[in-house]
Design an enzyme around this catalytic site. Structure first.
Site, PDB file in Angstrom:
ATOM      1  N   GLY A  24       7.909  57.233  -5.153  1.00  0.00           N
ATOM      2  CA  GLY A  24       8.708  56.018  -5.269  1.00  0.00           C
ATOM      3  C   GLY A  24       9.942  56.111  -4.409  1.00  0.00           C
ATOM      4  O   GLY A  24      10.195  57.109  -3.729  1.00  0.00           O
ATOM      5  N   GLY A  26      14.178  54.783  -4.391  1.00  0.00           N
ATOM      6  CA  GLY A  26      15.281  54.148  -5.105  1.00  0.00           C
ATOM      7  C   GLY A  26      16.353  53.721  -4.125  1.00  0.00           C
ATOM      8  O   GLY A  26      16.087  53.523  -2.945  1.00  0.00           O
ATOM      9  N   GLY A  27      17.554  53.585  -4.640  1.00  0.00           N
ATOM     10  CA  GLY A  27      18.629  53.070  -3.826  1.00  0.00           C
ATOM     11  C   GLY A  27      19.044  53.991  -2.697  1.00  0.00           C
ATOM     12  O   GLY A  27      19.508  53.530  -1.668  1.00  0.00           O
ATOM     13  N   MET A  28      18.875  55.277  -2.905  1.00  0.00           N
ATOM     14  CA  MET A  28      19.402  56.155  -1.867  1.00  0.00           C
ATOM     15  C   MET A  28      18.458  57.272  -1.496  1.00  0.00           C
ATOM     16  O   MET A  28      18.783  58.102  -0.668  1.00  0.00           O
ATOM     17  CB  MET A  28      20.722  56.759  -2.338  1.00  0.00           C
ATOM     18  CG  MET A  28      20.593  57.553  -3.618  1.00  0.00           C
ATOM     19  SD  MET A  28      22.166  58.330  -4.008  1.00  0.00           S
ATOM     20  CE  MET A  28      21.695  59.319  -5.407  1.00  0.00           C
ATOM     21  N   VAL A  31      11.262  59.702  -3.427  1.00  0.00           N
ATOM     22  CA  VAL A  31      10.801  60.741  -4.343  1.00  0.00           C
ATOM     23  C   VAL A  31       9.343  61.060  -4.025  1.00  0.00           C
ATOM     24  O   VAL A  31       8.528  60.151  -3.861  1.00  0.00           O
ATOM     25  CB  VAL A  31      10.961  60.281  -5.803  1.00  0.00           C
ATOM     26  CG1 VAL A  31      10.489  61.362  -6.757  1.00  0.00           C
ATOM     27  CG2 VAL A  31      12.418  59.921  -6.093  1.00  0.00           C
ATOM     28  N   LYS A  46      13.301  64.775  -4.661  1.00  0.00           N
ATOM     29  CA  LYS A  46      14.069  63.584  -4.313  1.00  0.00           C
ATOM     30  C   LYS A  46      14.808  63.877  -3.019  1.00  0.00           C
ATOM     31  O   LYS A  46      15.652  64.771  -2.963  1.00  0.00           O
ATOM     32  CB  LYS A  46      15.043  63.294  -5.462  1.00  0.00           C
ATOM     33  CG  LYS A  46      15.649  61.941  -5.397  1.00  0.00           C
ATOM     34  CD  LYS A  46      16.371  61.595  -6.689  1.00  0.00           C
ATOM     35  CE  LYS A  46      16.985  60.219  -6.535  1.00  0.00           C
ATOM     36  NZ  LYS A  46      17.659  59.761  -7.731  1.00  0.00           N
ATOM     37  N   ASP A 139      24.343  55.971 -15.021  1.00  0.00           N
ATOM     38  CA  ASP A 139      23.331  55.137 -14.363  1.00  0.00           C
ATOM     39  C   ASP A 139      22.109  54.999 -15.276  1.00  0.00           C
ATOM     40  O   ASP A 139      20.976  55.083 -14.823  1.00  0.00           O
ATOM     41  CB  ASP A 139      22.959  55.755 -13.015  1.00  0.00           C
ATOM     42  CG  ASP A 139      22.243  54.769 -12.096  1.00  0.00           C
ATOM     43  OD1 ASP A 139      22.327  53.546 -12.349  1.00  0.00           O
ATOM     44  OD2 ASP A 139      21.609  55.225 -11.132  1.00  0.00           O
TER      45      ASP A 139
HETATM   46  P1  ATP Z   1      18.475  54.940  -8.130  1.00  0.00           P
HETATM   47  O1  ATP Z   1      18.463  55.237  -6.682  1.00  0.00           O
HETATM   48  O2  ATP Z   1      19.577  54.038  -8.517  1.00  0.00           O
HETATM   49  O3  ATP Z   1      18.390  56.190  -8.967  1.00  0.00           O
HETATM   50  P2  ATP Z   1      15.742  54.616  -8.941  1.00  0.00           P
HETATM   51  O4  ATP Z   1      15.922  55.408 -10.192  1.00  0.00           O
HETATM   52  O5  ATP Z   1      14.825  53.470  -8.991  1.00  0.00           O
HETATM   53  O6  ATP Z   1      17.123  54.102  -8.417  1.00  0.00           O
HETATM   54  P3  ATP Z   1      14.911  57.101  -7.681  1.00  0.00           P
HETATM   55  O7  ATP Z   1      15.680  57.873  -8.665  1.00  0.00           O
HETATM   56  O8  ATP Z   1      15.042  57.500  -6.253  1.00  0.00           O
HETATM   57  O9  ATP Z   1      15.246  55.556  -7.758  1.00  0.00           O
HETATM   58  O10 ATP Z   1      13.374  57.187  -8.082  1.00  0.00           O
HETATM   59  C1  ATP Z   1      12.406  56.419  -7.451  1.00  0.00           C
HETATM   60  C2  ATP Z   1      11.126  56.423  -8.244  1.00  0.00           C
HETATM   61  O11 ATP Z   1      10.502  57.708  -8.181  1.00  0.00           O
HETATM   62  C3  ATP Z   1      11.325  56.187  -9.736  1.00  0.00           C
HETATM   63  O12 ATP Z   1      11.337  54.839 -10.028  1.00  0.00           O
HETATM   64  C4  ATP Z   1      10.121  56.886 -10.350  1.00  0.00           C
HETATM   65  O13 ATP Z   1       9.005  56.045 -10.324  1.00  0.00           O
HETATM   66  C5  ATP Z   1       9.885  58.046  -9.413  1.00  0.00           C
HETATM   67  N1  ATP Z   1      10.449  59.298  -9.922  1.00  0.00           N
HETATM   68  C6  ATP Z   1      11.724  59.703  -9.828  1.00  0.00           C
HETATM   69  N2  ATP Z   1      11.900  60.926 -10.369  1.00  0.00           N
HETATM   70  C7  ATP Z   1      10.688  61.319 -10.835  1.00  0.00           C
HETATM   71  C8  ATP Z   1      10.193  62.507 -11.531  1.00  0.00           C
HETATM   72  N3  ATP Z   1      11.015  63.527 -11.837  1.00  0.00           N
HETATM   73  N4  ATP Z   1       8.877  62.566 -11.861  1.00  0.00           N
HETATM   74  C9  ATP Z   1       8.074  61.519 -11.548  1.00  0.00           C
HETATM   75  N5  ATP Z   1       8.466  60.394 -10.908  1.00  0.00           N
HETATM   76  C10 ATP Z   1       9.756  60.271 -10.549  1.00  0.00           C
HETATM   77 MG    MG Z   2      16.439  57.267 -10.428  1.00  0.00          MG
END
Ligand code: ATP
Ligand code: MG
Length: 643
Positions: A24, A26-28, A31, A46, A139
């Site tokens: 996935g 996210g904002g910055m 993953v 990440k 957050d």
């Molecule tokens: P933000 O950047 O504000 O944290 P976010 O939480 O949507 O926004 P990320 O933390 O970068 O973005 O995570 C992106 C995606 O990756 C998540 O929505 C999730 O689906 C997946 N993900 C993140 N961490 C894990 C993990 N430890 N195990 C499995 N999937 C994960």
């Molecule tokens: Mg996140």
């Protein structure tokens, strides 16, 4: 050769993690799911998005995330395993299989109240542990709640969590968070504590129970302002299945004044649990919850009033005033729109919509006075001078750093909003400070582990490629040499090539068994090895032949290593006893007990004294012969006198 930071499927990331697929974004960061080849487990990595990798602000935030979270260990918290050292910018975490709470809400909301409570209680368990260790999540949102198939969940991204307050960021009065889950004090840039996380959880509960967050808007600024000044629509109106007691708990969590909210995760957990059991909630919660809901929609502001940041809303306020006629109503709406716009300016809310985040994050501050201040032109001043000047005017400061070929290091490149503009005191002014010309001096990474070296170089905006070479002196996986060498100044984005040790050069040990010693030695030398210790033993093999070797043939040995051999000196020997003149039986017994095999032949004799007596033997007595060998004896047999 792929770089160690390659994140394509199948790539070996940081020399250790085999990328399986992207999970996935996210904002910055992005993953990835990967296999940790050292510990044989799946991990989630990440990786800070490229566009942030030279932004010290983001790198800082990213690393703090890992540091804060790494201290936490709880079944409801995503475990942080590892993080990049020295700047660049990845975090290795426990991989949580499943979906996010956001996915669940999208698919199944409104959730059954019991289920929503069960989820909230697990989030509270995670927050409790974090808060006890001084870590505020900051957050909390459904995207950061990872739901496992068995119903257990883990909270991820103790994201912008800051264990005690980061001076530069607090001083700048800036906060970052997703606007929809942002507590009012967070939106106002004030210090936050556990109640801010509980507010966010209140929003998450509201969303689980109704399918929507209470405050939506077309921009982060709008949403943030609504958190500050608007009452949420009653949950029970959006979903009549929500018990009133549960609504009260959620509304208490959503109190604008953090002092009115639950002060700890435990407090909120106890009441949620009471709701689950159908027990009454506290009077305090009922009163505060009702006050949160009863809060009037903001009265139509006059332009003068909007220069004042919104005070904490009154606990009790009258019902919203209803416009008397359609014309007045239209005027009011106009005034509200104008008011919000002015308020946005007055509050100094800047939405830094970063890249493609779609306005998901915002940086906001608010002010508390009404006189306007003109932003001075501070370009060319030092950071300290400019900061002091702004503070003297009652303005807040946000420092950002940027390379500049013209502006010397440490001086102001630009001021935002633009100098000459008029803003209320307390407004956050961004000072762009020069980090000097856009070159980096390559550090020495010789001898470092390749992962550490790569992280260090990538943190400086450099690219890394690696080649392998054998080395006797540098341990496997460490950097033997680098090009360009340390101290050379290059542009960010330049590639540094690291020669990484694959360990000592090895050679396969040849088989030298059955060779004589000279041959064995030549064979070993030809293989780049030397002949080591030589031991002689008795052996059935001919004397001088190699009987065994150590290490064995086929094993590998560092070049120049030695191979020791065992050489036969032939079989063990024993002194043959002399049995001439002994009686045959005695002689045979003597020979047998000395380890020989007697073999008798007879010879006719005319001397009766020699009858049955050993006349001769072969080999002779006193000679050395291998044990078990045959000794032939000639035994006289009297055949009568001749004549
Ligand atoms: P933000 O950047 O504000 O944290 P976010 O939480 O949507 O926004 P990320 O933390 O970068 O973005 O995570 C992106 C995606 O990756 C998540 O929505 C999730 O689906 C997946 N993900 C993140 N961490 C894990 C993990 N430890 N195990 C499995 N999937 C994960
Ligand atoms: Mg996140």
């Amino acid at each position: 050769m792929t770089t160690p930071m390659d994140t394509s499927d199948g790539a070996l990331f940081a020399g250790r993690y085999r990328i399986i697929r992207r999970l996935g974004q996210g904002g910055m960061a992005r993953v990835y799911l990967a296999q940790d080849e050292s510990l044989h487990r799946e991990v989630a990595i990440k990786v800070l998005a490229d566009r942030h990798s030279d932004d010290p602000h983001f790198i800082e935030r990213f690393q703090r995330e890992a540091r804060a979270a790494a201290r936490l260990n709880h079944p409801n918290i995503v475990q942080v395993y590892d993080q990049s050292q020295g700047g660049m910018s990845y975090i290795v975490q426990e991989y949580v299989e499943g979906e996010t709470l956001k996915d669940l809400i999208r698919r199944e909301s409104p959730l059954d109240p019991r289920r929503a409570i069960t989820i909230a209680l697990q989030i509270l368990a995670a927050l409790r542990v974090a808060h006890q260790q001084g870590v505020i999540h900051r957050d909390v949102k459904p995207q950061n709640i990872l739901m496992q198939p068995d119903g257990k969940l883990k909270v991820a991204d103790f994201g912008i969590a800051s264990a005690g307050g980061d001076t530069e960021m607090t001083e700048a009065g800036s906060i970052v968070g997703t606007a929809q889950y942002l507590a009012p004090e967070q939106a106002r840039g004030l210090p936050v504590g556990p109640p801010a996380d509980l507010y966010a959880l209140g929003i998450v509960l509201y969303e689980m129970l109704s399918g929507r967050v209470p405050f939506e808007g077309d921009s982060a600024v709008n949403v943030a302002l609504r958190h500050v000044q608007e009452a949420p629509e009653p949950l029970t109106e959006r979903n009549p299945l929500v018990p009133v007691a549960l609504e009260s708990v959620v509304m208490r969590a959503l109190a604008k004044d953090p002092r009115q909210r639950y002060q700890s995760a435990d407090e909120m957990g106890i009441e949620l649990d009471q709701v689950r059991q159908g027990l009454p909630i506290s009077d305090e919660t009922a009163v505060i919850g009702a006050a949160t809901l009863a809060m009037a929609r903001p009265a139509p502001p006059t332009p003068a009033e909007t220069m004042v940041a919104p005070p904490l809303p009154p606990r009790e306020a009258g019902p919203p005033r209803t416009p008397a006629n359609p014309n007045r109503r239209r005027l009011w709406i106009l005034l509200i729109v104008l008011g919000v716009v002015l308020l946005a300016i007055a509050a100094g809310v800047f939405a830094f919509t970063r890249g493609d985040t779609g306005g998901g994050t915002t940086t906001a501050t608010t002010t508390t006075t009404s006189a306007l201040v003109e932003i001075p032109d501070l370009t060319g001043q030092t950071q300290a001078e400019a900061t002091a000047a702004l503070k003297a005017l009652g303005l807040a400061v946000l420092i950002t750093k940027q390379a500049s070929a013209d502006v010397p290091t440490g001086q102001v490149i630009a001021v935002r909003p633009n100098p000459g503009g008029r803003v209320p005191p307390g407004t956050t002014i961004e000072l762009q400070i020069s980090t000097g010309p856009n070159v980096v001096a390559i550090p020495s990474v010789q001898g470092s582990a390749v992962g550490t070296a790569t992280a260090q170089l990538e943190a400086l905006g450099l690219l890394v490629s690696t080649v392998e070479d054998v080395s006797d002196s540098v341990a496997e996986g460490n950097v033997i040499s680098q090009a360009p060498s340390a101290g050379v100044e290059v542009k960010p984005g330049s590639t540094v090539t690291l020669t990484v040790s694959s360990g000592q050069q090895t050679t396969i040990v040849p088989n030298v068994a059955k060779m004589d010693i000279a041959n064995a030695q030549n064979t070993l030398i030809a293989a780049g090895l030397v002949l080591g210790a030589q031991t002689e033993v008795n052996d059935a093999a001919p004397a001088g032949q190699v009987v065994s070797q150590d290490p064995a043939a086929g094993t590998s040995l560092p070049a120049g290593g030695s191979v020791s051999v065992v050489i036969s000196k032939g079989p063990a020997t024993t002194t043959v006893p002399s049995v001439v003149n002994q009686a045959r039986g005695t002689a045979e017994a003597t020979l047998s007990s000395a380890g020989f095999t007697p073999s008798a032949t007879e010879q006719a004799t005319t001397d009766p004294a020699q009858d049955g007596i050993v006349i001769s033997q072969d080999p002779a007595g006193s000679s050395q012969r291998p044990q078990g060998s045959t000794v032939t004896i000639v035994v006289g047999r009297y055949t009568g006198s001749t004549g």
